[in-house]
Scaffold this motif. Sequence first.
Motif, PDB file in Angstrom:
ATOM      1  N   THR A 238       0.797  -1.115   0.103  1.00 60.16           N
ATOM      2  CA  THR A 238      -0.100  -0.099   0.088  1.00 60.16           C
ATOM      3  C   THR A 238       0.787   1.076   0.098  1.00 60.16           C
ATOM      4  N   PRO A 239       0.913   2.178  -1.012  1.00 58.49           N
ATOM      5  CA  PRO A 239       1.463   3.396  -0.992  1.00 58.49           C
ATOM      6  C   PRO A 239       1.024   4.286   0.115  1.00 58.49           C
ATOM      7  N   SER A 240       2.235   5.194   0.418  1.00 58.08           N
ATOM      8  CA  SER A 240       2.051   5.857   1.622  1.00 58.08           C
ATOM      9  C   SER A 240       0.941   7.273   1.378  1.00 58.08           C
ATOM     10  N   ARG A 241       0.584   7.778   2.443  1.00 57.27           N
ATOM     11  CA  ARG A 241      -0.442   8.682   2.217  1.00 57.27           C
ATOM     12  C   ARG A 241      -0.106   9.978   1.429  1.00 57.27           C
ATOM     13  N   LEU A 242       1.200  10.438   1.581  1.00 55.72           N
ATOM     14  CA  LEU A 242       1.814  11.322   0.930  1.00 55.72           C
ATOM     15  C   LEU A 242       1.842  11.033  -0.593  1.00 55.72           C
ATOM     16  N   SER A 243       2.270  10.021  -0.956  1.00 57.16           N
ATOM     17  CA  SER A 243       2.673   9.633  -2.352  1.00 57.16           C
ATOM     18  C   SER A 243       1.163   9.501  -3.067  1.00 57.16           C
ATOM     19  N   VAL A 244       0.050   9.010  -2.357  1.00 54.98           N
ATOM     20  CA  VAL A 244      -1.219   9.024  -2.961  1.00 54.98           C
ATOM     21  C   VAL A 244      -1.863  10.469  -3.012  1.00 54.98           C
ATOM     22  N   ARG A 245      -1.239  11.207  -1.982  1.00 49.62           N
ATOM     23  CA  ARG A 245      -1.872  12.603  -2.027  1.00 49.62           C
ATOM     24  C   ARG A 245      -1.186  13.307  -3.221  1.00 49.62           C
ATOM     25  N   ASP A 246       0.138  12.972  -3.593  1.00 48.40           N
ATOM     26  CA  ASP A 246       0.790  13.770  -4.919  1.00 48.40           C
ATOM     27  C   ASP A 246       0.157  13.247  -6.072  1.00 48.40           C
ATOM     28  N   SER A 247      -0.114  12.170  -6.208  1.00 45.88           N
ATOM     29  CA  SER A 247      -0.748  11.490  -7.604  1.00 45.88           C
ATOM     30  C   SER A 247      -2.289  11.863  -7.656  1.00 45.88           C
ATOM     31  N   LEU A 248      -3.044  11.998  -6.563  1.00 42.88           N
ATOM     32  CA  LEU A 248      -4.403  12.461  -6.488  1.00 42.88           C
ATOM     33  C   LEU A 248      -4.042  14.084  -7.021  1.00 42.88           C
ATOM     34  N   ALA A 249      -3.516  14.605  -6.271  1.00 40.43           N
ATOM     35  CA  ALA A 249      -3.156  16.244  -6.939  1.00 40.43           C
ATOM     36  C   ALA A 249      -2.808  16.294  -8.220  1.00 40.43           C
ATOM     37  N   ALA A 250      -1.956  15.407  -8.646  1.00 42.38           N
ATOM     38  CA  ALA A 250      -1.479  15.452  -9.973  1.00 42.38           C
ATOM     39  C   ALA A 250      -2.822  15.089 -11.099  1.00 42.38           C
ATOM     40  N   LYS A 251      -3.666  14.163 -10.619  1.00 44.11           N
ATOM     41  CA  LYS A 251      -4.515  13.552 -11.499  1.00 44.11           C
ATOM     42  C   LYS A 251      -5.926  14.819 -11.477  1.00 44.11           C
ATOM     43  N   LEU A 252      -5.831  15.512 -10.539  1.00 48.30           N
ATOM     44  CA  LEU A 252      -6.927  16.569 -10.330  1.00 48.30           C
ATOM     45  C   LEU A 252      -6.478  17.869 -10.713  1.00 48.30           C
ATOM     46  N   ASN A 253      -5.181  18.193 -11.229  1.00 46.96           N
ATOM     47  CA  ASN A 253      -4.617  19.272 -11.555  1.00 46.96           C
ATOM     48  C   ASN A 253      -4.639  20.508 -10.318  1.00 46.96           C
TER      49      ASN A 253
ATOM     50  N   MET B 219      -5.123  15.849  11.067  1.00 50.08           N
ATOM     51  CA  MET B 219      -5.357  15.611   9.529  1.00 50.08           C
ATOM     52  C   MET B 219      -4.071  16.527   8.635  1.00 50.08           C
ATOM     53  N   LEU B 220      -4.065  17.641   9.245  1.00 51.54           N
ATOM     54  CA  LEU B 220      -2.856  18.520   8.530  1.00 51.54           C
ATOM     55  C   LEU B 220      -1.728  17.869   8.661  1.00 51.54           C
ATOM     56  N   GLU B 221      -1.305  17.606   9.958  1.00 49.78           N
ATOM     57  CA  GLU B 221       0.055  17.026  10.197  1.00 49.78           C
ATOM     58  C   GLU B 221       0.168  15.707   9.582  1.00 49.78           C
ATOM     59  N   ARG B 222      -0.731  14.851   9.383  1.00 50.46           N
ATOM     60  CA  ARG B 222      -0.684  13.497   8.576  1.00 50.46           C
ATOM     61  C   ARG B 222      -0.257  13.860   7.260  1.00 50.46           C
ATOM     62  N   ASN B 223      -0.951  14.881   6.610  1.00 48.51           N
ATOM     63  CA  ASN B 223      -0.921  15.044   5.208  1.00 48.51           C
ATOM     64  C   ASN B 223       0.227  16.200   4.956  1.00 48.51           C
ATOM     65  N   LYS B 224       1.127  16.498   6.055  1.00 46.97           N
ATOM     66  CA  LYS B 224       2.343  17.230   5.883  1.00 46.97           C
ATOM     67  C   LYS B 224       1.917  18.483   5.382  1.00 46.97           C
ATOM     68  N   ILE B 225       0.812  19.123   5.871  1.00 45.08           N
ATOM     69  CA  ILE B 225       0.305  20.760   5.479  1.00 45.08           C
ATOM     70  C   ILE B 225       0.470  21.436   6.849  1.00 45.08           C
ATOM     71  N   THR B 226       1.373  22.524   6.390  1.00 46.88           N
ATOM     72  CA  THR B 226       1.563  23.557   7.459  1.00 46.88           C
ATOM     73  C   THR B 226       1.296  24.795   7.020  1.00 46.88           C
ATOM     74  N   ALA B 227       0.790  25.627   8.089  1.00 48.23           N
ATOM     75  CA  ALA B 227       0.920  26.986   7.654  1.00 48.23           C
ATOM     76  C   ALA B 227       2.249  27.658   7.313  1.00 48.23           C
ATOM     77  N   ASP B 228       2.481  28.606   6.516  1.00 48.08           N
ATOM     78  CA  ASP B 228       3.627  29.279   6.060  1.00 48.08           C
ATOM     79  C   ASP B 228       4.530  29.840   7.157  1.00 48.08           C
ATOM     80  N   GLY B 229       3.745  30.431   8.291  1.00 50.74           N
ATOM     81  CA  GLY B 229       4.486  30.760   9.324  1.00 50.74           C
ATOM     82  C   GLY B 229       5.204  29.403  10.164  1.00 50.74           C
ATOM     83  N   GLU B 230       4.334  28.447  10.134  1.00 52.78           N
ATOM     84  CA  GLU B 230       4.638  27.420  11.067  1.00 52.78           C
ATOM     85  C   GLU B 230       6.027  26.623  10.477  1.00 52.78           C
TER      86      GLU B 230
END
Length: 105
Positions: free
Chosen positions: A29-44, A85-96
């Motif tokens: 099973t691929p990692s959450r981040l690789s799935v996120r990147d592939s899904l983002a690429a598919k959806l532009n 959920m933001l931490e699991r997906n490695k999404i942080t605010a620019d300041g953080e």
Amino acid sequence: MDIDIVEEAENPMLHRTDVRFEMVHEDATPSRLSVRDSLAAKLNKEAEEVVVHELDTKFGMRKTVGYAKVYETPEHAQDVEQDHMLERNKITADGEEAEEEAEEA
């Protein structure tokens, strides 16, 4: 990894689209981040706009079913999503992000 969108539901009040998808993969099973990147690429979309909530692979199968939320902007994601959920997906605010880089240096 081949991703197919099964269902999309617009949610205009939260500035997002809820997406159910299936993917076929060769190895484990691929990692959450690789799935996120592939899904983002598919959806532009940018990777920071996609939050993967669920990945489910049945034992011994090479097919994974998942659920993700695709936001209009990364700021909408940060406003709505829970911190873990933001931490699991490695999404942080620019300041953080800048603070973390400063701490590492």
